[in-house]
Enzyme design. Structure first.
Site, short mmCIF file in Angstrom:
data_model
loop_
_atom_site.label_atom_id
_atom_site.label_comp_id
_atom_site.label_asym_id
_atom_site.label_seq_id
_atom_site.Cartn_x
_atom_site.Cartn_y
_atom_site.Cartn_z
N SER A 148 -11.14 -3.23 5.42
CA SER A 148 -9.79 -2.69 5.26
C SER A 148 -9.26 -2.23 6.61
O SER A 148 -10.02 -2.05 7.57
CB SER A 148 -9.83 -1.52 4.30
OG SER A 148 -8.59 -0.84 4.29
N GLU A 207 -7.52 -7.51 -3.76
CA GLU A 207 -8.15 -6.98 -2.53
C GLU A 207 -9.17 -7.92 -1.90
O GLU A 207 -9.39 -7.89 -0.69
CB GLU A 207 -8.83 -5.64 -2.84
CG GLU A 207 -8.80 -4.68 -1.67
CD GLU A 207 -7.40 -4.15 -1.41
OE1 GLU A 207 -6.96 -4.26 -0.25
OE2 GLU A 207 -6.75 -3.64 -2.35
N THR A 254 0.82 -1.22 0.00
CA THR A 254 0.00 0.00 0.00
C THR A 254 0.86 1.27 0.00
O THR A 254 2.04 1.23 0.27
CB THR A 254 -0.97 0.00 1.21
OG1 THR A 254 -1.69 -1.19 1.21
CG2 THR A 254 -1.93 1.16 1.21
N1 GLU Z 1 -5.35 -4.53 1.84
C1 GLU Z 1 -5.01 -3.90 3.07
C2 GLU Z 1 -6.16 -3.13 3.65
O1 GLU Z 1 -6.95 -2.62 2.94
C3 GLU Z 1 -3.85 -2.99 2.92
C4 GLU Z 1 -2.65 -3.76 2.51
C5 GLU Z 1 -1.40 -3.24 3.00
O2 GLU Z 1 -1.27 -2.12 3.46
O3 GLU Z 1 -0.47 -3.99 2.92
O4 GLU Z 1 -6.26 -3.03 4.81
#
Ligand code: GLU
Length: 597
Positions: free
Chosen positions: A474, A447, A408
């Protein structure tokens, strides 16, 4: 510091060196470091080229939203594994004129046909292994990033999305320089990337991760950006790009000569044209909570960022005595985080009712949960969630909600008018599902693996199981804090579910532990996400390990680093302190329009 050649390329582009339509740099080359103080607006990202792109927009009179979209579109080129138009994210905006905070939920969405057993192998009745689910068409949700940029630009911007895309397209054409962090991200994902010719062609030259110092150009992405700039986002959600995306999801183009063996079959997914065409961003009210006279605005569901950061702060507000020593503060931070994570696991998902969100963010709930903290002894983890009927101090049985992912990206922007953007965007894992969309130059997200594959809450319902058209929970926590109704602090980070602990820790370090923002960002990080052991950076472990262990805390294996945050503190009269990571992820990039002094 990353991508100096891309920065040079951007300057060239902006000075009109090679592109006839490009404007000149408004005020000479920007000074970009890991922190900056000054006024007139500021941009902080993980990447110099993206920060320069945002700063240039501000210098030319654009506002924070214009600059954020420009920076994000550039990150889609230069940080292609952590973001891009194949992914999603959450955008939080403070409007200085209206004195209000709004959000955009650009989270990826599952197919309308998705069922609770989507990630259970029908042949075995067992959930897929994480990597089997990740590297597949199944894990791809309808991307929300482009729709987020469009919605933000339309609602609050003064520039078109097309102009941001065209500038970023030029960066993609000219290329950027591989640094050690970029090479590391490819190396870690080389097996997944090596299964797909389009990914290999871009990121595994000669079958190997690119050497530091080499240049990566992405003309396919440049053309994709220009096509969208010309035709609008319908090209992506309904037109030629949508068709290509569906083809790849339905029949992943697995290489006939992969660079290495892959342990799993690469499964197709079931997204449909109607799933793509019907995608819409949501605009939920932000979460709000009061903390020591500050108002904390965060991201509402389907993110658990706002509720978990806010609840943990409320617990701390209630439990921490004014006389606490620094060790007690660290101990209580870990305990509050574990308690808030327990509630996150039990209660937060895309369909959580607003009443539950409100309850979890109430001071009363924080005080009830605080009753479980013993100042002299660590709770045994996992702790149980609070009982919404019997109260936060009463506890049903404990359960843990698993979490993966450390990728991210995040950016923080403000402008001369005092508007603020805090924006976190992602593909989930670095490089998403491993697939570059052939001929289009961007990577697809994975995701949907943020859903729990099977229930994690024992006999209680799991709020984060897959469902028709549902958005996975998330941890992204873009957060804007106001003091006396004015912006005080904006912060966000990548890092899977450590996003929550990183944002919480930075706010806590700044507000309760007497650190400057630079110190709060640089301080060693430790994450207690209601798991048996704390996951810590080695420096946190060394610094607090013996005393925390004496209190009964346990440690899991250390993480080399946690998070890659960006932040801005507002010091009054238009002055700001803009702070990026000094070291993590190779160091970030902060700049202000008018540097102080
Ligand atoms: N998919 C994760 C989320 O939405 C974030 C992934 C990450 O920061 O590595 O919480």
């Amino acid at each position: 510091m990353r991508f100096l050649s891309a920065l040079a390329a951007l300057s060239l582009t902006l000075t009109g060196g090679a592109v006839a339509s490009a404007p000149a740099l408004a005020g000479g080359a920007p000074s970009i470091g890991t922190s900056a103080t000054g006024s007139g607006g500021a941009v902080v990202t993980v990447d110099k080229t993206a920060t320069a792109a945002g700063l240039e927009v501000l210098r030319r009179g654009g506002n924070a939203v214009d600059a954020a979209v420009a920076a994000a579109a550039t990150l889609g080129v230069t940080e292609p594994f952590a973001s891009g138009i194949g992914g999603g994210g959450f955008f939080v905006y403070y409007d200085a004129r209206k004195h209000s905070v709004s959000t955009i939920d650009g989270r990826e969405t599952g197919p309308a046909t998705m069922t609770e057993t989507y990630f259970v192998n029908p042949a075995t009745g067992l959930p897929y292994a994480f990597d089997e689910a990740r590297v597949s068409g199944l894990s791809v949700g309808v991307p929300g990033t482009l729709a987020t940029w469009e919605a933000a630009a339309r609602a609050w911007g003064t520039r078109s999305l097309s102009s941001a895309l065209r500038t970023a397209a030029d960066v993609a054409d000219r290329g950027y320089t591989v640094d050690a962090e970029f090479r590391r991200q490819v190396t870690e994902n080389a097996a997944a990337f090596g299964q797909f010719d389009a990914t290999k062609a871009l990121y595994l030259p000669n079958g190997l991760p690119p050497e530091v110092g080499t240049t990566i150009r992405n003309p396919d992405l440049a053309n994709t950006y220009r096509l969208i700039a010309k035709q609008g986002t319908t090209a992506f959600y309904q037109g030629a790009i949508a068709r290509d995306l569906l083809n790849t999801v339905h029949a992943p183009a697995v290489s006939t000569s992969p660079t290495t063996a892959w342990a799993y079959p690469i499964r197709p997914g079931t997204l449909t044209a109607s799933d793509l065409a019907s995608y819409r961003v949501r605009t939920p009210a932000p979460t709000t909570s009061d903390y020591r006279g500050l108002t904390v605005y965060g991201m509402n569901t389907p993110s658990s960022g706002g509720t978990t950061v806010g609840e943990a702060l409320n617990i701390l507000e209630s439990s921490l005595p004014a006389s606490a020593t620094d060790l007690e503060k660290v101990h209580q931070y870990l305990e509050a985080s574990a308690l808030a994570f327990a509630d996150r696991g039990r209660y937060i998902g895309a369909n959580t009712s607003p009443d539950v969100v409100k309850r979890l963010l109430s001071n009363e709930w924080g005080a009830q949960r605080a009753c479980r903290i013993d100042p002299d002894k660590a709770l045994v983890k996992p702790v149980a969630p609070g009982d919404l009927v019997a109260g936060g101090c009463a506890a049903p049985a404990a359960s843990v909600s698993p979490d993966t992912g450390m990728s991210t990206t995040n950016l923080t922007v403000t402008d001369r008018w005092g508007n603020v953007v805090e924006y976190t965007l992602t593909l989930e894992q670095f490089g998403g599902n491993g697939m570059v969309l052939p001929g289009r130059g961007f990577m697809l997200n994975n995701e949907l693996t943020d859903f729990n594959f099977t229930g994690t809450q024992g006999t209680a319902a799991d709020p984060n199981l897959p469902g028709p058209g549902k958005r996975p929970r998330s941890s992204m926590s873009p957060t804007i804090v106001l003091k006396n109704g004015q912006p005080y602090l904006a912060v966000g980070s990548p890092g899977g579910s450590t996003i929550i602990t990183t944002v919480l820790e930075i706010i806590y370090n700044r507000v309760d532990r007497g650190m400057t923002l630079q110190q709060a960002m640089a301080a060693p990080r430790g994450a207690q996400r209601n798991t048996a052991g704390i996951q810590a950076e080695p420096s946190f472990h060394t610094l607090y390990g013996p005393e925390l262990t004496a209190l009964g805390h346990a440690f899991a294996a250390d993480a080399a680093e946690i998070g890659a945050a960006t932040s801005i503190e507002f010091t009054g009269h238009g002055s700001v302190i803009a702070v990026a990571e000094p070291v993590r992820r190779g160091g970030g990039a902060a700049a202000v329009v008018h540097p102080a002094g």
